[in-house]
Structure formats: C-alpha cells, structure tokens
Write a protein that holds these residues in place. Sequence first.
Motif, PDB file in Angstrom:
ATOM      1  N   PRO C  18      15.891 -12.395   5.588  1.00  0.00           N
ATOM      2  CA  PRO C  18      15.897 -13.584   6.433  1.00  0.00           C
ATOM      3  C   PRO C  18      16.127 -14.821   5.577  1.00  0.00           C
ATOM      4  N   PRO C  19      16.652 -15.876   6.163  1.00  0.00           N
ATOM      5  CA  PRO C  19      16.924 -17.086   5.393  1.00  0.00           C
ATOM      6  C   PRO C  19      15.636 -17.596   4.736  1.00  0.00           C
ATOM      7  N   SER C  23      11.128 -17.775   5.571  1.00  0.00           N
ATOM      8  CA  SER C  23      10.290 -16.658   5.153  1.00  0.00           C
ATOM      9  C   SER C  23       9.579 -16.991   3.854  1.00  0.00           C
ATOM     10  N   TRP C  28       6.110 -19.809   5.506  1.00  0.00           N
ATOM     11  CA  TRP C  28       4.770 -19.842   6.076  1.00  0.00           C
ATOM     12  C   TRP C  28       4.279 -21.273   6.204  1.00  0.00           C
ATOM     13  N   ASN C  32       3.388 -22.885   9.712  1.00  0.00           N
ATOM     14  CA  ASN C  32       1.983 -23.044  10.053  1.00  0.00           C
ATOM     15  C   ASN C  32       1.425 -24.428   9.831  1.00  0.00           C
ATOM     16  N   LEU C  33       2.011 -25.164   8.918  1.00  0.00           N
ATOM     17  CA  LEU C  33       1.388 -26.448   8.637  1.00  0.00           C
ATOM     18  C   LEU C  33       2.277 -27.631   9.008  1.00  0.00           C
ATOM     19  N   ASN C  35       5.163 -27.579  11.233  1.00  0.00           N
ATOM     20  CA  ASN C  35       6.211 -27.224  12.176  1.00  0.00           C
ATOM     21  C   ASN C  35       6.521 -28.307  13.192  1.00  0.00           C
ATOM     22  N   ASN C  39       1.926 -31.935  13.900  1.00  0.00           N
ATOM     23  CA  ASN C  39       1.216 -31.034  13.009  1.00  0.00           C
ATOM     24  C   ASN C  39       1.216 -31.528  11.581  1.00  0.00           C
ATOM     25  N   LEU C  42      -1.450 -34.016  11.316  1.00  0.00           N
ATOM     26  CA  LEU C  42      -2.746 -33.341  11.322  1.00  0.00           C
ATOM     27  C   LEU C  42      -3.048 -32.719   9.973  1.00  0.00           C
ATOM     28  N   THR C  43      -2.018 -32.073   9.399  1.00  0.00           N
ATOM     29  CA  THR C  43      -2.240 -31.424   8.104  1.00  0.00           C
ATOM     30  C   THR C  43      -2.642 -32.460   7.071  1.00  0.00           C
ATOM     31  N   ALA C  46      -6.172 -33.476   7.693  1.00  0.00           N
ATOM     32  CA  ALA C  46      -7.123 -32.419   7.342  1.00  0.00           C
ATOM     33  C   ALA C  46      -7.279 -32.330   5.836  1.00  0.00           C
ATOM     34  N   VAL C  47      -6.158 -32.423   5.114  1.00  0.00           N
ATOM     35  CA  VAL C  47      -6.248 -32.353   3.657  1.00  0.00           C
ATOM     36  C   VAL C  47      -7.046 -33.538   3.129  1.00  0.00           C
ATOM     37  N   LEU C  50     -10.670 -32.876   3.618  1.00  0.00           N
ATOM     38  CA  LEU C  50     -11.176 -31.911   2.651  1.00  0.00           C
ATOM     39  C   LEU C  50     -11.363 -32.563   1.288  1.00  0.00           C
ATOM     40  N   PHE C 346     -27.935 -18.078   8.542  1.00  0.00           N
ATOM     41  CA  PHE C 346     -26.513 -17.881   8.741  1.00  0.00           C
ATOM     42  C   PHE C 346     -26.112 -16.458   8.394  1.00  0.00           C
ATOM     43  N   PHE C 350     -24.490 -14.445  11.296  1.00  0.00           N
ATOM     44  CA  PHE C 350     -23.050 -14.277  11.174  1.00  0.00           C
ATOM     45  C   PHE C 350     -22.678 -12.808  11.136  1.00  0.00           C
TER      46      PHE C 350
END
Lengths: 258, 393, 369
Positions: C18-19, C23, C28, C32-33, C35, C39, C42-43, C46-47, C50, C346, C350
Amino acid sequence: MSNAAEAMPVQAPAPSIIEMQAVHKWYGEFHVLKDINLVVGRGEKVVVCGPSGSGKSTMIRCINRLEEHQQGRIIVAGIELTSDLKNIEAIRREVGMVFQQFNLFPHLTVLENLTLAPIWVRKMPKKDAEETARYYLERVKIPEQADKYPGQLSGGQQQRVAIARSLCMKPEIMLFDEPTSALDPEMIKEVLDVMVELAQEGMTMVCVTHEMGFARTVADMMVFMDRGEIVERAPPQDFFANPKSERTRLFLSQILAH
Amino acid sequence: MAVQTVATPSRPAPWRDPKIRAIAVQVVFVAVLAAFVAFLVHNTIVNLRRQNIATGFGFLDREAAFGIGESLIPYSPADTYARAFLVGLVNTLYVSALGIVLATLLGTVMGLARLSSNWLVAKLAAIYVETFRNIPLALQLLFWWALLRGSAPPPREAWELLPGVFISNRGITFPVPFAETAYFWMAIAFAAGLVITFAVRRWAKRRQERTGQQFPTGWAGLGLALGLPAIVFLGYGLPLRLDVPALRGFNFAGGTAMSPEFGALLIGLVVYTGTFIAEIVRAGILAVSWGQSEAAMALGLRPGQRMRLVVLPQALRVIIPPMTSEYLSLTKNSSLAVIIGYPDLVSIANTTLNQTGQAVEGIAMIMAVYLAISLLISLFMNLYNRAVALVER
Amino acid sequence: MADIDIAEEIPLPAQQRPPVVTSGVIGWLRANLFNSVFNTILTILAVYLLVMTVPPLIRWAFIDAVWDAPNGQACRGEGACWAFIGEKWRFIFFGRFPYDAQWRPLFVVVIIIGLVLASCDRRLWGRRLMLLWPAGLVVVGILMSGGVFGLRYVPSEYWSGLPLTLILAVVGMLFAFPFAILLALGRRSNLPAVRVVSVAYIELVRGVPLITVLFMASVMLPLFLPEGVTIDKLLRAQVAFILFAAAYLAEVVRGGLQAIPKGQIEAADALGLGYWRRTRLIVLPQALAMVIPPLVNNFIGAFKNTSLVLIIGLFDLLNTANTALTDSNWQGFASETYVFVAAIYFCFCFFMSRYSQRLERTLNRGHRR
C-alpha cells in the motif's frame, strides 16, 4: 490493463455512468481490491458474484464512498469521486443503495423513512415528498403499510420498503449489496420481482448477489471476483455456458450444484 | 352416537386445592412477618423507654442550638430542628442539581471522546474512566478535601489563580458582580429569546413542510438567546461592577467563597459520576448499528443531519433510562457529605439524632426524603420509556 | 472448454504494498491522530495537557521523592514522602490488630483472595468449591478472632484494614445472594402478598443511600433486640451490607429470570416438576449463568462500598489510612497516603472489572449464532 469488454446493448453504445480505473484498496497491509477496472453504461445491469471475501461488497461500496479507495480513479455520473465532500454528496444523491440488513430507521414510520431524505437532502416540500413516497410504495406493492413501523413488517416487506426508500431520491444508479441474503426463502421472490421490474424499466443496476436465476434473467454483464480482483466478465449466456477461467468454473460448480 | 355426559371434575380436597393453598400460604407468610415486625416494635419501645428517649416528632419544634457551616437559606442556631432539616434538604438538592448538570456535561464529553477517531484523545478518556471508576467515592472525596483544604495556604498567602480568584484553605474565593437593574432585564430578554426561538421553530417547520426550504433554527435560537440579553447589556452601557475579594485582616472580604467542603463534594461527585455517564453515552451510541449511519450516508444525508435525525433519537432511547439511574445515584451519593463535613441532609439529621437521641424518627425522615426523590425519578423514567418505545410486532 | 487455457487467465498483479502515506507508522499517525483539522487541534491540546501534567507528576512521585526518613520534619520536600508509607504500611494494612499476631490477618487476606480467584476459574466450579467456601470462611473466622488452638483472642473491634474490607465485602455478598434469590422469586410470584412485600423491600432499600442503611443498622439494631442481647459493631455493619446488597442483587437475578424463555418453564411443568424443583433445577441455573457479569460488577460495587464504614467507626482500609494521617510526628502527607490506598483499591477493582469483561465475551460467544 485496458478497458474491459463493454456491455452489448440493443441500441447504440450508451455513455458510461460508472467508471473504475485501476482501483486499489488496502485494509492496513491487506490488499483487498487489486487493480479493479470496470465500466458500467447507462441502463446497464451488472451482476457481481464470487466467493465470500472476494471484495465484491467492498467494490460496490467504494462507488458511493462508504469505503475509501487508496489508488485509482472512480467516476460516477461524470463526477470524480475524491475526498471533496461536495463531490461525495453529489454522487450519493444520484446513487441509491439497498443493504443486506435493510437498515430501515426503526424510530420512524415507513412513510417517514421514505420522505426523510427527499425533505432534508433534496429540500422537497412535505406534500410532494409524501406523494412520491406513496407512489413508490405502490410500486413495491405495499401501499397499506405506510403508517406502520419497520419493526411490524416482515423481512421481505422491509427490504421492499428499503428499495422504495432509495427510489424516492430518484437516483440514476441503484446498488444492491446481497439484498436477499438475509431473507427467509419464501420472501426472496417478492423482492426479486421488484428488482426485475426495476431492471425492465431501464434503471442502471449493480447487484452483488448469489441469486443466479435472477442474474440470468436480468443481467447484461456478469462479473466474477475472487481474492480482490475481477477474474472474468461476460454476458450471462457466455458466462454460465462457457466460463473461461478455472476459478470461475470452480465457483459456478459450487453455487449451481442444486 | 351416545350422548356422553361429562362429569364435572370433583372439587379436590381443601388441602390439595391450589387456590386455597395459595391463600393459606399467604396468610401464614403475612402472619409470620407481622409477628416478627411486632416483636421488633415491642423491643424498640421497651428499649427506648428504658433509655428515656422520647418518641414522636415533637422535637422538630425545639430549638436546634447548633450552627450550620453553610446554607442557602438564612439560618441561626435559634431556629428549630425543622428549619435545620430544611437547610440540609436545600443543601442536598443544590449540590445534587449542580452535580447532575456538570456530571452530564463531563460524562457526555468523555463518552464521545472515548469514541473519537483520535487515538490519543480516546485513550486519555479511557484512562480517566478507568481510574476514577475503580476508586471508592469516599476516598476521592477525602482526597479532594485534603487537596483543597490542607494543601492550600492560609488566606494571607493564597494562590491567585486568575486575577481576583484566590485559592486558600478557606476555599475558593472569586469575584461576583454587584446586582444591577440591567441584569433583571437581561434575564427577561433571555426568557423572551427562548420564547421567540420556539415560535421561530414552529414557523420554520411549517415553512419547510410547505416549501421544502430549510431554516437554521439552531443558530437562530442561539443568536436570540445570547443576542437579546447582550443588546440589553449594551443598552445600559455595559454595567459591570465586580465585587473583588480583597484581603482584609486574616480573611477575604467581598466576593463570594466556595468552601473546601462544597468544592470537594462537588468535584468528587462530578468526576466520579462522570465516569459512569461516559460509559452510558458510549454504550448508547455504539448501540445504534453502523448500518443505520451507512443507510443515512447512502441517502445523501450530511453528518449533522445523520446525527440529529437518525443516530441521536435511537441513541437517546438507550441512554436516558440508565442516565436517570445515575442521577438518582448521584443524589444518594451526596449523602457522603457527612464524611467531609458538608452540611447536607444526612449530616444535619445525624447531628440532630445525636443531640435528641431520637434515632428512629431522624432516620425515618431521611429515608422518606430519599424515597420521594427516588420515586419521582422512577416515575419520570417510566413515562419516558413508554412514550418512546419502539413499536414492534 | 475443459482444459485450462492458461494464456486466457488474467495474471495476478504482483503483490503491491500500500502507498507509504497510508501505511506503517506514518499511516497510523495520519489515520489516528491527524486525520482532520479538528483532530489535529485535539491532538495538539492533548499533548500539551500531557506535557503540563506528566513531568511534574513524575518529579513529585519519583525524582524528588524522599524514600527514607526518621520523622515528618526530615521528610518534607518538593516530592512525595514515601518514607511515611514505609513507616505506616503495616498499620494501613492491618490496623489495630495486635502487632505480633499480624500474620493471622495476612493469612486471612491470602485465603480470601485465593477463594475468589478459585471461583473465577470456571473449570473449578463444582461441589468441591461449594464446600471450600464455608471451610475457608470458618478458618478466616478462627484466624481473626482466635481464642482456640492456642491463638490469642482478638475482639472484633480490633479487626481492621484490608482484612476487614475483604471480610465485609465477601461475607456480605455471600449471605446476600440467597436472600436476593428469594426476593427475586418473590417479586415474580403469583401470590400478591409475597409480591408486594418483595417489591416494597427492594424499592425501599434501593431508594435510600447506603449511609442511611448503615446508620439504621448501627443505631436501630440494638433497639430492635430484646433486653440483654447485644450485637457488636462489626456484625451490625455486616447485616447492613447484607440487607443492602440483597436488594440490588435481587434486581440482577430478576433480569436473569426474565430472560428465561417461557418454553423452559412449560417443559418443566410438562415433566411434572413442582415449583421448587423446577426453580432449583431448571430456572435458577440458567438465570444465574446469564447474569454473572452484572453479578461481578455488583461485587466491585460492594467492595468500594465497604469504605463507608468509616462513618460508623469501623476501621476498614480507608479509615486506617485516615487514622495513620493523625500521627503528630508525621503531618501533612495526605496525598501520599490517599494515592497509596487508591492504588490498592484500583488494583482489586480494575482486575475484577477486566475479568467481568472477559467473562461477558466468552459467555456471549456461546450465545452468538
């Protein structure tokens, strides 16, 4: 790959309404569609068959962007299918889809199911939308169920409502993804009858199905897919009588055993 | 053909007749239960008399003689026990109502975050849910209380989080605006905005049915609800005088303070209940099969329309029943206020109980209040369920 | 024709990769982060979050932490004072139980955890397990209270810490269970008197907070008993837990009963089984098997609920931690203590919830067509 054989129409060659050129799709590392080339002419009926996992559903779902292709070009009704939302919306207005699981909206009545998209997408006034809805309900032969909820209908009735729902948008193309696979045997005929009528009126149809009897009656072209690629395509009489590929022969022998 | 007379089945003997047996069993059951209850009641009366404890609700009219840390309605130790109970009830309802609103907001955001296609956001939300769900609420309350009270410095060295917002061991002190006539008219304008929005909605719906044209009712409503009060505000010349807390002596004067007890209770309840609400929202949206979205997509509906017309109506049916259950849970959990000293209903009833010794009446009153709230919420939920039940064969 | 004409066969395109953009790691990240515009924002947020919270936390918990100190003064610093935990952990775990006999509550903890773990493994379910539980509990009782076999007698006021939490939770659920079954059956009974009483009990207990039930037991149980009969504090709390848990468990069991197809009952009736035989042999086994995941969730809830006994003066794990904080030599280490105890809770909760999720998946597999 050069273009595949076009359909053999009665009239002069129809302009193509769906064109898939060198289309590839991967799920992660898995190559699910390999170099798909397909041309469907206006008014043509294409039946796609093949073993499960061959990518046939994925292929037709790429046509209305329910799945995204990574390589190649797809052109529907003259509009190229890209990530441009405007194009996607325009294409989806002209392409109707019937699902294996019907996917009727359970919280709306049959009539509301049918009028939802015309009102909100084509911006029709409610009266006109309802008129169209009742007309198509008549066509699928269940006009009396208009005010019932999908949960109150049988499987065959639900699928016919699903077909009517797509027709209310007056699409140019109808896609069918195994429309009778989830039905009890005695209800398959009523749905196939509707599909045959639709075909005879000149609708462009691409059907994924195992119903070979229906295919023989209606198809202009049979397409056999296996492991992500189109293995063979031919008009039904050639396809069933003289399959050229060994894989096609194997598949037909399995499916036509009875 | 001979005519056969069918003999009427003879009545079975009394001890074999199921109807009589049923009645007999119930009579025995009720009798045993009644005897047991009578035994308990008798013992209770004897014991109470022995310890010289009064019975009855007469104590409610007596002077309470204890102070209450914070209350929304005026109270002094000279007021009756009944008034003290009222203060506790109002405190409980206040913190529960506020908690419900905030927990719903937090939980919904977190539930949607868990479904996000953004891996990082989804994972962080999952960490939030798993962490705060698996730790007892009592522990969380103690933790927030220690944080707000112990770790915070005395007012003289308070942290200034934002200009005018001070965190000290007396709580969080922040500025409040002085009351102005403008605010009254702004509230009227807001209400008017809401009413007009409803009217606009009806008009827009009718127009759409007639002509098919769509009208952005949502945005219009927002504009009206915010815009009209804003116009009034401007009209009065932007009146905003803040009562900023200033250090005077050992404590702050001016502004208003949120006590560490209230803060800890609110934060603890919201964070804890938010995890359960997040899971409920997530489950509700997942419950709507993906095929529904696909069918809506295939019909050409836009994402906003898909959500509004297809996914949300179905998701809400699955979300609302457990959600109301969580609201009830939050209200009951507010009773943990007694651990950190916030004067809610249970806390005040406990003090009363200790002072008057009338445990039975006190506990009965608490239970009656919570039962009433429970039943109300159950009633609402049953009505809602019946109204939106999907019609099936 | 019959012979395979290889020349006609359309050759398989060479297996393509795949190109790159879609991939591998980059793919990824994109999917996922990053797209979409939303997003991506948001990423970044979020970073940022953190980066703002994680390094200070690590610094507090590990880098600046004090691991060894003789008293509270020496331990004050930028970081956490884990020396406090080192000093107090035995008290937090075992509370006021006599110091030299603390091997007994340790064994109790091991036994109870062992019994629970054994009950989790489906292969061990059977008659032997049913006998193992009462035997285990008897041993637990002996170890805790002593007075026999040369063990020193320890009154129940001194039972504290983790053993108390475990005992309250486990004994509570065990005794609540049969009561819950009776309540659930009663709620579905055809006899109106029985049904009314069951419904009243369940709705009453579910409608009030656990604290009130604890208060009720703590304050009113002594009033209910005839003159001269006393009941110790632990037993009062235990009764409260049993009564409370029974109402919630009854609803869970009722869910299972409702899911039994009517055909099962009809078949049992056709075979001539009476009400009790039918319930015991046909209905209950199926109903209970269906509701195991919600039962485990209820147990997790019961475990967390034990922390409320600090209100009536019992020294469960939370209360021993709280008490440890009152040592005048070590002042102001609340965060460390609460984090430590939270970690213990926990762990238990958990892993139990993970187990319940796994159970649900395996059980559903059996039901999928």
